[in-house]
Design a protein around this motif. Structure first.
Motif, PDB file in Angstrom:
ATOM      1  N   ILE A 125      -1.291   8.225  18.628  1.00  0.00           N
ATOM      2  CA  ILE A 125      -0.247   8.672  17.696  1.00  0.00           C
ATOM      3  C   ILE A 125      -0.919   9.173  16.429  1.00  0.00           C
ATOM      4  N   GLN A 126      -0.241  10.076  15.750  1.00  0.00           N
ATOM      5  CA  GLN A 126      -0.778  10.592  14.498  1.00  0.00           C
ATOM      6  C   GLN A 126      -0.544   9.564  13.394  1.00  0.00           C
ATOM      7  N   PRO A 127      -1.497   9.399  12.501  1.00  0.00           N
ATOM      8  CA  PRO A 127      -1.364   8.364  11.479  1.00  0.00           C
ATOM      9  C   PRO A 127      -0.482   8.774  10.291  1.00  0.00           C
ATOM     10  N   ASP A 128       0.435   9.697  10.512  1.00  0.00           N
ATOM     11  CA  ASP A 128       1.327  10.142   9.438  1.00  0.00           C
ATOM     12  C   ASP A 128       2.519   9.195   9.382  1.00  0.00           C
ATOM     13  N   ILE A 129       2.415   8.161   8.570  1.00  0.00           N
ATOM     14  CA  ILE A 129       3.480   7.170   8.470  1.00  0.00           C
ATOM     15  C   ILE A 129       4.666   7.816   7.751  1.00  0.00           C
ATOM     16  N   LEU A 146       0.837  -1.197   0.000  1.00  0.00           N
ATOM     17  CA  LEU A 146       0.000   0.000   0.000  1.00  0.00           C
ATOM     18  C   LEU A 146       0.879   1.257   0.000  1.00  0.00           C
ATOM     19  N   PRO A 147       0.553   2.237  -0.833  1.00  0.00           N
ATOM     20  CA  PRO A 147       1.391   3.440  -0.909  1.00  0.00           C
ATOM     21  C   PRO A 147       1.427   4.238   0.393  1.00  0.00           C
ATOM     22  N   GLU A 148       0.409   4.091   1.238  1.00  0.00           N
ATOM     23  CA  GLU A 148       0.371   4.816   2.510  1.00  0.00           C
ATOM     24  C   GLU A 148       1.524   4.430   3.439  1.00  0.00           C
ATOM     25  N   PHE A 149       2.107   3.252   3.240  1.00  0.00           N
ATOM     26  CA  PHE A 149       3.204   2.794   4.087  1.00  0.00           C
ATOM     27  C   PHE A 149       4.572   3.311   3.627  1.00  0.00           C
ATOM     28  N   ASN A 150       4.603   4.038   2.532  1.00  0.00           N
ATOM     29  CA  ASN A 150       5.820   4.709   2.057  1.00  0.00           C
ATOM     30  C   ASN A 150       7.023   3.770   1.914  1.00  0.00           C
ATOM     31  N   GLU A 205      12.688   9.476   6.756  1.00  0.00           N
ATOM     32  CA  GLU A 205      12.155  10.071   7.987  1.00  0.00           C
ATOM     33  C   GLU A 205      12.171   9.061   9.137  1.00  0.00           C
ATOM     34  N   PHE A 206      11.872   7.810   8.826  1.00  0.00           N
ATOM     35  CA  PHE A 206      11.883   6.767   9.847  1.00  0.00           C
ATOM     36  C   PHE A 206      13.296   6.562  10.384  1.00  0.00           C
ATOM     37  N   GLU A 207      14.279   6.492   9.495  1.00  0.00           N
ATOM     38  CA  GLU A 207      15.666   6.302   9.936  1.00  0.00           C
ATOM     39  C   GLU A 207      16.119   7.471  10.808  1.00  0.00           C
ATOM     40  N   THR A 208      15.748   8.695  10.421  1.00  0.00           N
ATOM     41  CA  THR A 208      16.087   9.875  11.228  1.00  0.00           C
ATOM     42  C   THR A 208      15.403   9.805  12.591  1.00  0.00           C
ATOM     43  N   MET A 209      14.116   9.470  12.591  1.00  0.00           N
ATOM     44  CA  MET A 209      13.355   9.356  13.840  1.00  0.00           C
ATOM     45  C   MET A 209      13.980   8.291  14.734  1.00  0.00           C
ATOM     46  N   VAL A 257       7.155  -0.456  10.386  1.00  0.00           N
ATOM     47  CA  VAL A 257       5.922   0.220  10.803  1.00  0.00           C
ATOM     48  C   VAL A 257       5.670  -0.034  12.287  1.00  0.00           C
ATOM     49  N   ARG A 258       5.883  -1.277  12.733  1.00  0.00           N
ATOM     50  CA  ARG A 258       5.722  -1.583  14.166  1.00  0.00           C
ATOM     51  C   ARG A 258       6.721  -0.799  15.004  1.00  0.00           C
ATOM     52  N   GLU A 259       7.957  -0.697  14.517  1.00  0.00           N
ATOM     53  CA  GLU A 259       8.970   0.057  15.256  1.00  0.00           C
ATOM     54  C   GLU A 259       8.613   1.537  15.286  1.00  0.00           C
TER      55      GLU A 259
END
Length: 184
Positions: free
Chosen positions: A155-159, A37-41, A164-168, A48-50
């Motif tokens: 949590i906000q649903p902004d995946i 799904l494109p929403e998961f980027n 961005e995930f690696e930075t976070m 996503v769990r992490e």
């Protein structure tokens, strides 16, 4: 005759074992692949769990800081309340839940309304179809998060994207190691 029955029993036991293990192995493998799904980027299920765990930990820390007198009276801890069990437990529960949900005609029609292709399920596309359903259920769980009754789980649903995930993740690890050095 006795040998034939014994062989037949062994074949049936093997088929049942394969029927149980195949979806679990498929899901475990698929969870390490980028989600469709494109929403998961382009994130994997594990990422996503992490992300949900990091976002929940940050939100819980903010909540505890702004509500120091609030005592937690739930079972386990706040993070467990927000994100559930670990991956092996989640994997088992997820496969079982998806199979049950997938059999529900009402849920299947809801998922079709939300963009899941309504394809006839065959022996060959059974597991990928099950995985597509699981992705939709995972996305709806994330989208529902801001509406949950538990304040510190909203949590906000902004995946995030992969970058961005690696930075976070890096920022969270830096912050967590700084906090562990400060506290005795």
């Amino acid at each position: 005759m006795k040998k034939l029955l014994k062989t037949l029993f062994q074949i049936i036991a093997l088929v049942v074992l394969l029927a149980i293990l195949t979806p679990i192995v498929y899901f475990a493998w698929r969870m390490g692949q980028p989600m469709d799904l494109p929403e998961f980027n382009g994130l994997t299920y594990y990422q996503v769990r992490e992300w949900k765990k990091i976002a929940s930990e940050d939100l819980i820390a903010k909540y505890e800081t702004s509500h120091p007198s609030k005592e937690y009276k739930g079972w386990g801890n706040r993070l467990g309340t927000c994100i559930g069990g670990d991956i092996p437990i989640a994997l088992f529960v997820s496969v079982r839940s998806v199979i049950m949900a997938w059999q529900s005609e009402e849920l299947r029609l809801q998922l079709v309304d939300h963009g899941m292709p309504d394809e006839p399920v065959t022996f060959w596309n059974f597991l990928p179809s099950l995985w597509n359903t699981y992705e939709k259920l995972t996305l709806s769980d994330i989208e529902y998060s801001p509406h949950t009754a538990v304040i510190y789980c909203r949590i906000q649903p902004d995946i995030p994207t992969l970058e961005e995930f690696e930075t976070m993740k890096r920022d969270h690890e830096t912050h967590a190691s700084a906090n562990s050095q400060v506290q005795p």
